[in-house]
Design a protein around this motif. Sequence first.
Motif, mmCIF file in Angstrom:
data_model
loop_
_atom_site.group_PDB
_atom_site.id
_atom_site.type_symbol
_atom_site.label_atom_id
_atom_site.label_comp_id
_atom_site.label_asym_id
_atom_site.label_seq_id
_atom_site.Cartn_x
_atom_site.Cartn_y
_atom_site.Cartn_z
ATOM 1 N N PRO A 78 0.721 -1.208 0.110
ATOM 2 C CA PRO A 78 0.051 -0.185 -0.086
ATOM 3 C C PRO A 78 0.945 1.351 0.102
ATOM 4 N N LEU A 79 0.567 2.134 -1.151
ATOM 5 C CA LEU A 79 1.685 3.342 -1.131
ATOM 6 C C LEU A 79 1.355 4.400 0.021
ATOM 7 N N ASP A 80 -0.061 4.462 0.481
ATOM 8 C CA ASP A 80 -0.481 5.485 1.487
ATOM 9 C C ASP A 80 0.400 5.192 2.717
ATOM 10 N N GLY A 81 0.557 4.009 3.300
ATOM 11 C CA GLY A 81 1.167 3.745 4.239
ATOM 12 C C GLY A 81 2.542 4.031 4.246
ATOM 13 N N PHE A 82 3.099 3.452 2.913
ATOM 14 C CA PHE A 82 4.690 3.440 2.882
ATOM 15 C C PHE A 82 4.911 4.969 2.896
ATOM 16 N N ALA A 83 4.229 5.972 2.283
ATOM 17 C CA ALA A 83 4.894 7.262 2.181
ATOM 18 C C ALA A 83 4.632 7.861 3.592
ATOM 19 N N GLN A 84 3.907 7.628 4.287
ATOM 20 C CA GLN A 84 3.908 8.101 5.880
ATOM 21 C C GLN A 84 5.374 7.412 6.464
ATOM 22 N N TRP A 85 5.416 6.445 6.303
ATOM 23 C CA TRP A 85 6.427 5.659 6.660
ATOM 24 C C TRP A 85 7.762 6.172 6.365
ATOM 25 N N TYR A 86 7.918 6.302 5.135
ATOM 26 C CA TYR A 86 9.092 7.066 4.557
ATOM 27 C C TYR A 86 9.481 8.421 5.131
ATOM 28 N N ALA A 87 8.312 9.069 5.276
ATOM 29 C CA ALA A 87 8.614 10.626 5.556
ATOM 30 C C ALA A 87 9.117 10.593 6.847
ATOM 31 N N ARG A 88 9.034 9.673 7.719
ATOM 32 C CA ARG A 88 9.573 9.493 9.053
ATOM 33 C C ARG A 88 11.120 9.456 9.082
ATOM 34 N N GLY A 89 11.685 9.097 7.897
ATOM 35 C CA GLY A 89 13.248 9.017 7.596
ATOM 36 C C GLY A 89 13.854 8.068 8.400
ATOM 37 N N ALA A 123 -0.031 10.425 -1.691
ATOM 38 C CA ALA A 123 1.070 9.513 -1.438
ATOM 39 C C ALA A 123 2.263 9.548 -2.226
ATOM 40 N N GLU A 124 1.734 9.783 -3.405
ATOM 41 C CA GLU A 124 3.031 9.989 -4.470
ATOM 42 C C GLU A 124 3.597 11.290 -4.174
ATOM 43 N N ARG A 125 2.857 12.373 -3.938
ATOM 44 C CA ARG A 125 3.450 13.592 -3.527
ATOM 45 C C ARG A 125 4.479 13.575 -2.421
ATOM 46 N N THR A 126 4.031 12.844 -1.573
ATOM 47 C CA THR A 126 4.850 12.698 -0.121
ATOM 48 C C THR A 126 6.213 12.081 -0.417
ATOM 49 N N VAL A 127 5.916 10.961 -1.338
ATOM 50 C CA VAL A 127 7.361 10.177 -1.683
ATOM 51 C C VAL A 127 8.249 10.971 -2.304
ATOM 52 N N PHE A 128 7.641 11.948 -3.260
ATOM 53 C CA PHE A 128 8.638 12.803 -3.910
ATOM 54 C C PHE A 128 9.251 13.891 -3.259
ATOM 55 N N VAL A 129 8.327 14.352 -2.276
ATOM 56 C CA VAL A 129 8.705 15.527 -1.485
ATOM 57 C C VAL A 129 9.969 14.906 -0.538
ATOM 58 N N SER A 132 13.262 14.124 -2.302
ATOM 59 C CA SER A 132 14.050 15.324 -2.458
ATOM 60 C C SER A 132 14.717 16.008 -1.051
ATOM 61 N N ALA A 133 13.785 15.993 -0.278
ATOM 62 C CA ALA A 133 14.435 16.701 1.091
ATOM 63 C C ALA A 133 15.391 15.920 1.848
ATOM 64 N N CYS A 134 15.607 14.440 1.392
ATOM 65 C CA CYS A 134 16.731 13.959 1.981
ATOM 66 C C CYS A 134 17.746 13.532 0.840
ATOM 67 N N ALA A 188 13.694 9.543 -6.257
ATOM 68 C CA ALA A 188 12.351 8.384 -6.240
ATOM 69 C C ALA A 188 11.749 8.296 -7.702
ATOM 70 N N THR A 189 11.265 7.222 -7.877
ATOM 71 C CA THR A 189 10.462 6.912 -9.064
ATOM 72 C C THR A 189 9.338 6.430 -8.761
ATOM 73 N N LEU A 190 8.082 6.491 -9.340
ATOM 74 C CA LEU A 190 6.810 6.055 -8.947
ATOM 75 C C LEU A 190 6.328 5.248 -10.144
ATOM 76 N N LEU A 191 5.990 3.949 -10.096
ATOM 77 C CA LEU A 191 5.573 2.686 -11.069
ATOM 78 C C LEU A 191 4.110 2.772 -10.980
ATOM 79 N N ARG A 192 3.353 3.193 -11.799
ATOM 80 C CA ARG A 192 1.934 2.937 -12.013
ATOM 81 C C ARG A 192 1.365 1.938 -12.994
#
Length: 293
Positions: free
Chosen positions: A72-83, A119-125, A128-130, A134-138
């Motif tokens: 699931p991308l949304d759960g991953f994006a939130q996890w990834y944002a925690r660094g 979620a896509e936005r969060t992954v890219f942002v 970029s911050a770290c 990132a590459t998103l595959l749909r």
Amino acid sequence: MPDTPTRTALVFGASGQIGDALLARLAGEGWQVFAVSRDPRPSSTGIVWLKGDFAGIAGLPSSVDVIFSTGPLDGFAQWYARGDVIASRVVAFGSTSLDTKQASGDAYERDIVARLQAAERTVFVTASACGAAATLLRPTLVYGAGRDQTLARIAAMGRRMGFFMLPRGADGKRQPVHVDDLAHAALAVVDASATHGQAYALPGGETLAYRDMVARTLAALSPPVRLWELPMPVFRAVLGIARMTGAMRGLTDDAVARMREDLVFDVAPARRDFGFAPLAFEVDARALGEGGR
Ligand SMILES: NC(=O)c1ccc[n+]([C@@H]2O[C@H](COP(=O)([O-])OP(=O)(O)OC[C@H]3O[C@@H](n4cnc5c(N)ncnc54)[C@H](OP(=O)(O)O)[C@@H]3O)[C@@H](O)[C@H]2O)c1
């Protein structure tokens, strides 16, 4: 000649249909893989299973070369944002539902679209911050492992009932994409710098009508299963009765309407940037949930 250092990967959704195919490729190419699952799983050569979910994972490495998200991308994006884990490369699967369900009449489907977009936005942002890329595959409609929600489900229903029904005119174009092509794509983008910060639609190698995709699936069953094409009012009446018994609730009116719509995506950007060359649609025993490919 100097030894090539072993590359490391952290894989979310590793037990899923795409994750499973990706794990096999990574292990086959000598990567050291940390695979995440909510269930305990035995580790094997090159693959260490970590138990956990997006709220917490025991034994995470502090850094890896690549983080793959095939769950699931949304759960991953939130996890990834925690660094929690450092990686210079992130490859995450989203969905072409982002485009195909944007104007859906179903609020639940529109909510999925909104969550995918966020979620896509969060992954890219975050990437970029770290200082990561990132590459998103749909993917379009995923098949091949006998565990998908479309063709494997149709095969199971056809097998159980001995027939399968569609409304007449279910001629919308589809591009089913095989899990092995998706696993190949996830690895191919890793070293393709043109894919940094980009999102790609990943359609299958053949475009065919929805009814033909279903007919070929049913014909590949053993014994083959008959496809009945009913006038739309009759199909809707049968569907209504099925829903009253608690069956077919997942087949919404919007999903039925989409059977007549073309959901077609351009493979050219993925072909240009990382040589994506998906195979034509082929339903085999594995795709039908009947054994190995
Ligand atoms: N299936 C399709 O037709 C399709 C089409 C387009 C795009 N996609 C996208 O491709 C990606 C992979 O799809 P897939 O069908 O291979 O995946 P999947 O089978 O639905 O899920 C992959 C794995 O993710 C883990 N997972 C599921 N829900 C979770 C949760 N709430 N919290 C933590 N982990 C969870 C599960 O592993 P454990 O049970 O081991 O934890 C599951 O085996 C997804 O992003 C999906 O949106 C799929």
